[in-house]
Write an enzyme that holds these catalytic residues in place. Structure first.
Site, PDB file in Angstrom:
ATOM      1  N   GLY A  38      37.214 -22.988  32.760  1.00 47.30           N
ATOM      2  CA  GLY A  38      38.870 -23.447  33.731  1.00 47.30           C
ATOM      3  C   GLY A  38      39.390 -24.967  34.225  1.00 47.30           C
ATOM      4  N   GLY A  92      38.120 -28.081  34.846  1.00 51.07           N
ATOM      5  CA  GLY A  92      37.460 -28.908  35.649  1.00 51.07           C
ATOM      6  C   GLY A  92      37.590 -30.279  36.456  1.00 51.07           C
ATOM      7  NE  ARG A  93      36.273 -33.642  32.063  1.00 50.13           N
ATOM      8  CZ  ARG A  93      35.923 -34.541  31.251  1.00 50.13           C
ATOM      9  NH1 ARG A  93      35.649 -36.099  31.293  1.00 50.13           N
ATOM     10  NH2 ARG A  93      35.471 -34.468  29.779  1.00 50.13           N
ATOM     11  CE  LYS A 126      39.468 -34.721  29.323  1.00 45.30           C
ATOM     12  NZ  LYS A 126      38.960 -34.453  27.818  1.00 45.30           N
ATOM     13  CG  ASP A 173      32.632 -36.647  38.738  1.00 44.50           C
ATOM     14  OD1 ASP A 173      32.803 -36.023  37.583  1.00 44.50           O
ATOM     15  OD2 ASP A 173      31.590 -37.307  38.361  1.00 44.50           O
ATOM     16  NE  ARG A 219      44.323 -32.819  28.286  1.00 47.75           N
ATOM     17  CZ  ARG A 219      42.844 -32.266  27.951  1.00 47.75           C
ATOM     18  NH1 ARG A 219      42.755 -32.716  26.896  1.00 47.75           N
ATOM     19  NH2 ARG A 219      42.737 -31.042  28.757  1.00 47.75           N
ATOM     20  NE  ARG A 230      42.402 -24.325  27.366  1.00 48.36           N
ATOM     21  CZ  ARG A 230      42.286 -25.379  27.557  1.00 48.36           C
ATOM     22  NH1 ARG A 230      40.807 -26.113  27.034  1.00 48.36           N
ATOM     23  NH2 ARG A 230      43.261 -26.835  27.503  1.00 48.36           N
ATOM     24  CG  ASP A 237      35.449 -23.630  26.825  1.00 49.29           C
ATOM     25  OD1 ASP A 237      34.576 -23.054  26.137  1.00 49.29           O
ATOM     26  OD2 ASP A 237      35.871 -24.982  27.177  1.00 49.29           O
ATOM     27  CG  ASP A 271      39.918 -28.865  25.278  1.00 44.99           C
ATOM     28  OD1 ASP A 271      41.341 -29.311  25.798  1.00 44.99           O
ATOM     29  OD2 ASP A 271      39.736 -28.043  26.139  1.00 44.99           O
TER      30      ASP A 271
END
Length: 583
Positions: free
Chosen positions: A166, A168-169, A189, A201, A259, A266, A336, A346
């Protein structure tokens, strides 16, 4: 004698004339003019801007009227019943509500994409000079209409199922429909933790953010389907990273990139639902993706999932062939990280080839070389296998058999596009039996001599037939000088010249122009990104802006680029550079 029986080099026979004559769109995807306005002052939150073009574009509204919406997504899918950004296992939903965590330290606007701001978001470039714009793109304030979401997905990482992953940031801010009727999803992001952050984090650092910002827009200019980058913000907030996973944790500066993509779904978006037995939700997500992103597929077609799969297989094969044509290695081709819309997403430990090497691995975290540049086509096949596995529950037995046939056709689709692209790079018209061997012969010589991938093809584009006949390349044409040191270069050159000579009505000057339209002079080499990053760490964004401008026109020689050596032999220190998954 030079046929190489791997996906990287296999030859098939297709015509390339239509491709060669598309000089304004050499790689088959939309291109745009790339211009950038940036802050290069040393004081955070104080802006100075430098326009790179006098072109005026009529924009439809100002920032005050700019809005996004998450309504379509929220109405289409169940949302996680639990609120909050704490890490947890999530079931029976596609998104979780998750608010960005504002950066605590001062932020600086490093760069923006003028083409994205004006051509996609319908904004006047002047809005980027406002405090409101900085607040929106740094995650400090929400754009009107935004209900931030984090997307739940899973994935196969380095060949193994990794379960729930998923966003995460990253936070999906919402969808924007522009004046052309295009729907774009804005994502921020580096904006803090989400339920999918695992042990992270939720932050991003300058080095990875500079690279993503620049490469997103550089790939667009190369004509390759990609997500886009709106802006780059650098913060004084400290982020701690073990860059090479060697126990050397150090403090870095945080950064945020906004972005865009038509969709961020995906392969892993489907995998997590199939693995979890959430088949009703799987169908709902597939129907949504097809209805909104695949208009050629009839929503009432009983074979729509099969047609969808066939389309993704074809477009993925073509995308990877395009990566190969510019020497691009993604670095982390996990399921992913593979878009269902077959766009490049990504950007992490990617790299562009310098000395040609099929075993080039841009990611130092990839110890086994799973994602080497020469393995990308096979990895794409693996990912298409995993996509088919995720679709199996919604396909009939007959459709499953037909899908298996589609999958077997992947290699041929890739080979055909690879062959077509590399013929174009060599300026070959028509089709001759030995064209595949001519391409493979050249690549083998490049591998043996360590010739630079980008500049070998570019300097071949610039060399006249007379120059190729004469030979004797100097350091001025350094890539061809390296290549010509091969003991069989004269044999290849003679074959190539004879092949060109058989092209009826082919003018040598026209051939060179065609070749220069598909062989870039400038790509985002790691040493260039590293140089820009080091300056950006000290709030000097001048090279980020320069690279953005240069890479926005990669097929044209530019004085500023030449002054900075962007087409010269890479500096010796570039060989020591390493890039990892840590960002």
């Amino acid at each position: 004698m030079w046929t190489v029986c791997v996906l990287l080099l296999c030859a098939v026979h297709v015509r390339a004339e239509h491709f060669l004559h598309e000089a304004e769109n050499p790689l088959g995807y939309c291109q745009g003019e790339h211009e950038c306005h940036s802050h290069d002052d040393k004081t955070a939150n104080h802006r100075t801007y430098s326009q790179t073009s006098n072109v005026t574009i009529n924009t439809s509204h100002s920032l005050e009227r700019f809005k996004v919406s998450c309504q379509k997504l929220i109405e289409a899918f169940p949302v996680d019943e639990v609120d909050g950004n704490y890490v947890r296992t999530v079931k029976n939903c596609v998104f979780s509500r998750s608010l960005p965590t504002p950066l605590k330290a001062p932020v600086t606007l490093a760069a923006v994409s003028k083409s994205v701001i004006e051509d996609i978001l319908d904004l006047d470039i002047g809005v980027t000079q406002t405090d409101a714009f900085l607040q929106y793109i740094s995650g400090a304030q929400l754009i009107p209409g935004s209900i931030p979401l984090a997307h739940r997905y899973g994935g196969h990482q380095f060949g193994y199922w990794s379960g729930q992953l998923g966003d995460g940031r990253a936070h999906l801010l919402g969808q924007y429909t522009n004046r052309k009727g295009e729907i774009w999803e804005l994502q921020i992001k580096g904006s803090g933790k989400t339920p999918y952050s695992r042990a992270g984090d939720g932050r991003a650092v300058v080095r990875s953010s500079v690279r993503e910002f620049l490469c997103s827009e550089a790939m667009q200019a190369l004509g390759i389907a990609t997500s886009r980058a709106t802006s780059l913000v650098v913060s004084d907030e400290s982020v701690w990273r073990d860059q090479f996973y060697d126990g050397n944790v150090r403090k870095e500066r945080g950064a945020v990139v906004v972005r865009l993509a038509r969709s961020w779904f995906r392969i892993g978006s489907l995998e997590v639902l199939t693995r979890g037995g959430e088949l009703d939700l799987l169908r709902k997500l597939l129907n949504f993706i097809i209805e909104n992103n695949f208009p050629a597929i009839a929503t009432e077609d009983p074979d729509k999932y099969l047609v969808f799969y066939s389309t993704v297989v074809k477009e993925t094969a073509h995308l990877i062939a395009q990566w190969m044509a510019v020497g691009f290695a993604h670095g982390v081709c996990n399921t992913d990280n593979f878009s269902l819309l077959s766009i490049t997403i990504d950007y992490g430990p990617f790299g562009f080839l310098e000395s040609y090497d099929p075993n080039f691995v841009p990611n130092t975290s990839d110890d086994e070389g799973r994602y080497s540049i020469g393995a990308q086509a096979n990895v794409g096949l693996f990912n298409m296998e995993k996509l088919l596995e995720s679709l199996h529950p919604v396909l009939t037995p007959s459709q499953q058999q037909q899908a298996a046939v589609v999958l077997k056709g992947y290699a041929g689709l890739y080979q055909m596009r690879f062959h077509q692209l590399f013929k174009a790079k060599l300026g070959l018209l028509g089709e001759e039996e030995e064209d595949g061997n001519l391409i493979a012969f050249l690549l083998k010589m490049m591998e043996d001599t360590g010739s630079d991938f980008t500049m070998t093809f570019r300097q071949l584009s610039e060399a006249s037939v007379q120059q190729l006949h004469r030979g004797g390349f100097t350091q001025e044409t350094w890539a061809l000088h390296d290549l010509s040191s091969h003991k069989q270069f004269s044999d290849w050159s003679r074959m190539y010249l004879l092949r060109l000579g058989r092209q009826e009505g082919d003018d040598d000057e026209d051939r060179r122009q065609w070749m220069k339209s598909v062989n870039p002079m400038y790509v985002l080499r790691n040493w260039m990104a590293e140089s820009a990053t080091r300056k950006a760490e000290t709030n000097d964004f001048s090279e980020v802006v320069l690279l953005y401008d240069v890479l926005g026109n990669p097929f044209l020689a530019q004085d500023a680029a030449e002054e900075n050596g962007y087409a010269a032999r890479p500096p010796l220190w570039a060989r020591r550079l390493k890039v990892s998954c840590s960002s």
